[in-house]
Design a protein around this motif. Structure first.
Motif, short mmCIF file in Angstrom:
data_model
loop_
_atom_site.label_atom_id
_atom_site.label_comp_id
_atom_site.label_asym_id
_atom_site.label_seq_id
_atom_site.Cartn_x
_atom_site.Cartn_y
_atom_site.Cartn_z
N PHE A 181 13.71 91.84 73.00
CA PHE A 181 13.30 90.56 73.54
C PHE A 181 11.91 90.64 74.17
N SER A 182 11.07 89.68 73.79
CA SER A 182 9.69 89.65 74.29
C SER A 182 9.39 88.29 74.90
N VAL A 183 8.30 88.27 75.66
CA VAL A 183 7.77 87.05 76.26
C VAL A 183 6.47 86.71 75.57
N ASN A 184 6.25 85.43 75.28
CA ASN A 184 5.09 84.98 74.53
C ASN A 184 4.29 84.00 75.40
N ILE A 185 2.99 84.24 75.54
CA ILE A 185 2.13 83.34 76.31
C ILE A 185 0.84 83.08 75.55
N PRO A 186 0.22 81.92 75.75
CA PRO A 186 -1.09 81.66 75.15
C PRO A 186 -2.18 82.40 75.91
N ASN A 187 -3.36 82.44 75.33
CA ASN A 187 -4.49 83.08 76.01
C ASN A 187 -5.43 82.04 76.62
N PHE A 188 -4.84 80.93 77.06
CA PHE A 188 -5.64 79.89 77.72
C PHE A 188 -4.87 79.33 78.91
N GLY A 189 -5.50 78.39 79.61
CA GLY A 189 -4.89 77.83 80.80
C GLY A 189 -4.79 78.90 81.88
N ASP A 190 -3.67 78.95 82.58
CA ASP A 190 -3.47 79.96 83.62
C ASP A 190 -3.63 81.37 83.08
N PHE A 191 -3.29 81.54 81.80
CA PHE A 191 -3.27 82.89 81.23
C PHE A 191 -4.63 83.34 80.68
N ALA A 192 -5.66 82.55 80.92
CA ALA A 192 -7.02 83.03 80.65
C ALA A 192 -7.45 84.06 81.68
N ASP A 193 -6.72 84.14 82.78
CA ASP A 193 -7.02 85.07 83.88
C ASP A 193 -6.23 86.36 83.67
N PRO A 194 -6.91 87.50 83.50
CA PRO A 194 -6.19 88.77 83.30
C PRO A 194 -5.23 89.09 84.44
N ARG A 195 -5.52 88.65 85.64
CA ARG A 195 -4.63 88.93 86.77
C ARG A 195 -3.30 88.20 86.61
N ALA A 196 -3.34 86.99 86.06
CA ALA A 196 -2.10 86.26 85.81
C ALA A 196 -1.29 86.94 84.71
N VAL A 197 -1.96 87.45 83.69
CA VAL A 197 -1.25 88.13 82.61
C VAL A 197 -0.65 89.44 83.11
N ALA A 198 -1.36 90.14 83.98
CA ALA A 198 -0.80 91.35 84.58
C ALA A 198 0.44 91.03 85.39
N LYS A 199 0.44 89.90 86.09
CA LYS A 199 1.61 89.48 86.87
C LYS A 199 2.79 89.18 85.94
N VAL A 200 2.51 88.50 84.83
CA VAL A 200 3.56 88.22 83.85
C VAL A 200 4.13 89.52 83.27
N ALA A 201 3.24 90.44 82.93
CA ALA A 201 3.68 91.71 82.34
C ALA A 201 4.55 92.50 83.31
N THR A 202 4.14 92.55 84.57
CA THR A 202 4.93 93.27 85.58
C THR A 202 6.30 92.64 85.75
N ALA A 203 6.33 91.31 85.83
CA ALA A 203 7.60 90.62 85.99
C ALA A 203 8.51 90.85 84.78
N ALA A 204 7.93 90.82 83.58
CA ALA A 204 8.72 91.02 82.36
C ALA A 204 9.32 92.42 82.33
N GLU A 205 8.53 93.41 82.70
CA GLU A 205 9.04 94.78 82.69
C GLU A 205 10.16 94.95 83.72
#
Length: 288
Positions: A3-27
């Motif tokens: 199971f994986s999580v899918n996010i776009p590379n725009f909006g809130d997720f244009a910020d690498p810090r937000a993507v790092a937060k998503v990745a940490t939460a997913a793990e």
């Protein structure tokens, strides 16, 4: 099934810090992968900031130690293969060999190609995709490459370091089903990421179509049936209702799907917003 999580590379997720937060939460919540879009322009989602997917995934790699990371999907025809090979190999090194590379033509072609003066002829783009994928595999090997093709030429080039994963990272190929050519292309690699005309991004695909797809892919891979091959489906599930989620996912797993990619509805308000995505992540992956 993983199971994986899918996010776009725009909006809130244009910020690498937000993507790092998503990745940490997913793990932490037990998901197996995080995949991001690879767009430079998407007029349907105009007016939003866009982030470079490889920078976003690097932030995710540095924040995690276990989950798989990659794009869904990278339009190889609009990339220079040598540059793309270095980006993927670098991410593979940073992540300790956790990259999955997913490829396709990309789109909308009017946005991603025509807006920048490039061709939108699908046969040309498909030719670039096939030739580019072949070159990527050879570049990742760390061996000398000579190539004289229709779209690319390479003269005695060795790109080092090779990827951490040997002989290369897994390659998944996307395309619309029931169109056969993209799925034949996928069958030559390590996985298929089918899209369905009547199940847009975020919607669960019909089980009967999945069965037909799986049967076709197995037929195409009859001479390689022992080699691992992933079939990646996706959609939005009601994380707060485990029984309903299981009822949605279990038939797809029984039909042959090996990954479920959790997505937001593309036309919905939460597609590129951090907080709703985090809420779904924290509910955990489906339990079959």
């Amino acid at each position: 099934m993983r199971f994986s999580v899918n996010i776009p590379n725009f909006g809130d997720f244009a910020d690498p810090r937000a993507v790092a937060k998503v990745a940490t939460a997913a793990e932490q919540a037990g998901w197996d992968g995080l995949f991001v879009w690879d767009h430079v322009l998407h007029r349907y989602h105009g007016g939003r900031p866009f982030g470079d997917p490889w920078m976003l995934l690097t932030a995710a790699a540095l924040a995690t130690s276990r989950i798989r990371l990659g794009t869904l999907v990278t339009p190889v025809p609009r990339r220079r293969p040598q540059q793309l090979a270095r980006q993927v190999a670098t991410l593979d090194a940073v992540s300790g060999g956790r990259v999955t590379f997913a490829a396709g033509l990309g789109g909308p072609v009017e946005d991603e190609y025509e807006s920048f003066g490039d061709t939108t002829e699908l046969k040309v783009l498909a030719g670039r995709l096939d030739e580019g994928l072949d070159l990527l595999g050879r570049f990742w090997s760390g061996e000398p490459v000579n190539h004289d093709g229709q779209h690319y030429q390479v003269r005695d080039v060795t790109l080092l370091p090779a990827t951490v994963q040997r002989p290369r990272p897994p390659v998944w190929v996307a395309g619309f089903w029931p169109s056969r050519p993209p799925m034949r292309r996928a069958a030559r690699w390590d996985g298929a990421v089918p899209l369905f005309e009547d199940a847009k991004h975020g919607h669960v695909p019909p089980v009967d179509q999945v069965r037909d797809l799986v049967a076709y892919l197995r037929e195409q891979r009859a001479d390689r049936s022992d080699a691992p091959f992933e079939i990646v489906l996706g959609g939005a599930t009601p994380g707060g209702d485990p029984a309903k989620t299981r009822d949605l996912i279990a038939p797809l797993a029984e039909a042959g799907a090996t990954w479920w990619d959790e997505r937001q509805i593309q036309t919905g308000p939460d597609l590129d917003r951090l907080e709703p995505v985090l809420r779904r992540i924290e509910q955990g992956p489906p339990a079959l």
